[in-house]
Design an enzyme around this catalytic site. Structure first.
Site, mmCIF file in Angstrom:
data_model
loop_
_atom_site.group_PDB
_atom_site.id
_atom_site.type_symbol
_atom_site.label_atom_id
_atom_site.label_comp_id
_atom_site.label_asym_id
_atom_site.label_seq_id
_atom_site.Cartn_x
_atom_site.Cartn_y
_atom_site.Cartn_z
ATOM 1 N N GLU A 1 106.532 39.372 8.371
ATOM 2 C CA GLU A 1 106.345 40.616 7.378
ATOM 3 C C GLU A 1 106.669 41.759 8.281
ATOM 4 O O GLU A 1 106.063 42.790 8.318
ATOM 5 C CB GLU A 1 104.894 40.830 7.139
ATOM 6 C CG GLU A 1 104.587 39.585 5.856
ATOM 7 C CD GLU A 1 103.573 39.806 4.847
ATOM 8 O OE1 GLU A 1 103.350 41.139 4.548
ATOM 9 O OE2 GLU A 1 102.684 39.077 4.615
ATOM 10 N N GLN B 1 93.730 30.130 28.793
ATOM 11 C CA GLN B 1 93.729 30.225 30.271
ATOM 12 C C GLN B 1 92.092 30.053 30.546
ATOM 13 O O GLN B 1 91.849 29.203 31.486
ATOM 14 C CB GLN B 1 94.093 31.551 30.572
ATOM 15 C CG GLN B 1 94.294 31.482 32.357
ATOM 16 C CD GLN B 1 95.405 30.798 32.823
ATOM 17 O OE1 GLN B 1 96.223 30.298 31.877
ATOM 18 N NE2 GLN B 1 95.326 30.258 33.887
ATOM 19 N N ILE B 2 91.185 30.608 29.749
ATOM 20 C CA ILE B 2 89.586 30.471 30.083
ATOM 21 C C ILE B 2 89.307 28.986 29.858
ATOM 22 O O ILE B 2 88.536 28.442 30.775
ATOM 23 C CB ILE B 2 89.094 31.512 29.192
ATOM 24 C CG1 ILE B 2 89.287 32.572 29.605
ATOM 25 C CG2 ILE B 2 87.553 30.826 29.175
ATOM 26 C CD1 ILE B 2 88.648 33.822 28.678
ATOM 27 N N GLY C 1 116.972 38.961 7.742
ATOM 28 C CA GLY C 1 115.618 38.852 7.907
ATOM 29 C C GLY C 1 115.000 40.360 7.888
ATOM 30 O O GLY C 1 114.757 40.908 6.825
ATOM 31 N N ARG D 1 80.402 25.628 29.857
ATOM 32 C CA ARG D 1 81.521 24.789 30.790
ATOM 33 C C ARG D 1 80.940 25.373 32.166
ATOM 34 O O ARG D 1 80.719 26.396 32.479
ATOM 35 C CB ARG D 1 82.697 25.553 30.677
ATOM 36 C CG ARG D 1 83.809 24.856 31.771
ATOM 37 C CD ARG D 1 83.906 23.592 31.966
ATOM 38 N NE ARG D 1 84.818 22.990 32.640
ATOM 39 C CZ ARG D 1 85.257 21.812 33.122
ATOM 40 N NH1 ARG D 1 84.498 20.839 32.550
ATOM 41 N NH2 ARG D 1 86.326 21.750 33.864
#
Length: 388
Positions: A370, A343-344, A133, A275
């Site tokens: 890449e 998380q929000i 790789g 929210r």
């Protein structure tokens, strides 16, 4: 030298066009395609008609006559909504078509580039191998000349190859060892293998963590024969060629990562406004405000980084270090923003119906593909004169 990163009117028009396309066409369809692991053929066809696959190529080869900055702009706007679509474009242009444009013969360009630029055909770039790789110099795939037949005989395998097995994939350019130096070091060359060539096997698509609406395959070559004229560039110069291609590709991946990071901001701002908890929008809480402000800061600075590298490339200036810096920073930012966006969103961020869940799954590969983050640090250190 300082560079002006403000967009020209033409670049800004492109940005707005792709932004609208991403929201009107990609966003409504990609969730179902992603969950079903289906390649977005209809979306890709429309991108082809828009000219996105031909953005950085001259009109004489079917391109749009743009530049690498234009490609980055398109990638960023697509990735704000979905990375599977964005990586299909990135790999199709940076890895599929660019090697032919940079190093191919005139006959190769005229044969392959028009369909690659129109999106009617996708190309792929076969570099990574199961045991090679980051150590691309350890390539084991071989290509041996059969002078009597006028052919290369190719044996070996590649893995993690994007766009390699779609219904519209037309070719894969692979790196292979074609000889040895007097000191025994491998001479690596690049060779075009058209899809459907006998002995060329495309494995079933991988089951992946992310990028689920993109095509990623393992390839095998068992006595594959192609004409000697399928050599791309000089024999033995394939290693140097793919280093150049990867330098450019890192700018494109950085633009994509920036788009994902900005998309996380977009989704978090919208969610924080609608929210409610404890009688008010969660966006009224300073903890949420500061988290989103940090996310916006990261995305903005990532954008400055990739545009700086792209501008240097367009101007013909050295850009290797700037490309590595941009790729390293933007991929880190993408992971950080995806984590914070999840998380929000709380529990909803763990539900696949919300875009941030897809962004979270898609972000990690940006620190690997890449050139890993470790490779980028190595390149940056070398550019600073640190060796050994």
């Amino acid at each position: 030298m300082p560079l002006d990163h403000r967009l020209t009117p033409e670049h800004e028009e492109l940005r707005r066009t792709v932004e609208q396309f991403a929201h009107d066409v990609v966003a409504p369809a990609i969730g179902d395609l992603y969950e079903r692991h289906e390649f977005p053929y209809g979306i890709v066809a429309e991108m082809g008609r828009m000219g996105l696959f031909g953005l950085p190529f001259p009109e004489e080869y079917g391109g749009m006559g743009g530049d690498f900055l234009a490609l980055g702009i398109a990638l960023e706007e697509l990735a704000r909504v979905d990375s599977s679509v964005a990586i299909t474009l990135e790999a199709g242009v940076s890895l599929g078509a660019m090697p032919l444009y940079r190093f191919g013969t005139e006959e190769q360009k005229r044969r392959w580039l028009p369909k690659l630029c129109s999106g009617e055909m996708l190309g792929a770039f076969g570099l990574t191998e199961p045991e090679g790789g980051s150590d691309a110099g350890g390539t084991r795939t071989t290509a041996v000349r059969d002078e009597a037949a006028g052919e290369w005989v190719i044996n070996g395998s590649k893995c993690f190859i994007t766009n390699a097995g779609t219904d519209i994939t037309g070719l894969v350019t692979v790196t292979a060892v074609t000889g040895r130096t007097p000191e025994g070091k491998p001479l690596i060359s690049s060779i075009i293998i058209p899809s459907g060539t006998p002995g060329f096997t495309v494995a079933p698509a991988y089951s992946k963590v992310g990028w689920n609406a993109s095509d990623t395959r393992e390839l095998a070559f068992d006595g594959v024969r192609v004409p000697l004229a399928n050599l791309v560039g000089e024999e033995g110069r394939g290693y140097a060629q793919f280093l150049r291609i990867l330098d450019e590709g890192r700018i494109a991946i950085s633009a994509l990562a920036t788009g994902l990071a900005q998309g996380c901001v977009d989704e978090s701002v919208a969610y924080a406004r609608q929210r409610h908890a404890f009688g008010r929008p969660i966006g009224a809480n300073q903890s949420i405000q500061f988290k989103i402000a940090d996310m916006e800061m990261r995305a903005h600075m990532a954008r400055v980084g990739w545009r700086d590298a792209a501008s240097r490339l367009v101007l013909g200036e050295p850009f290797k270090k700037q490309a590595a810096l941009a790729k390293l920073y933007s991929s880190t930012v993408a992971v950080d923003n995806a984590r914070d966006a999840t998380q929000i969103h709380g529990g909803y961020g763990f539900m696949n119906e919300y875009p941030v869940a897809r962004m979270w799954r898609d972000s990690k590969i940006l620190e690997i593909g890449e050139g890993t983050s470790e490779v980028q640090r190595m390149l940056i250190a070398r550019e600073l004169g640190l060796t050994g």
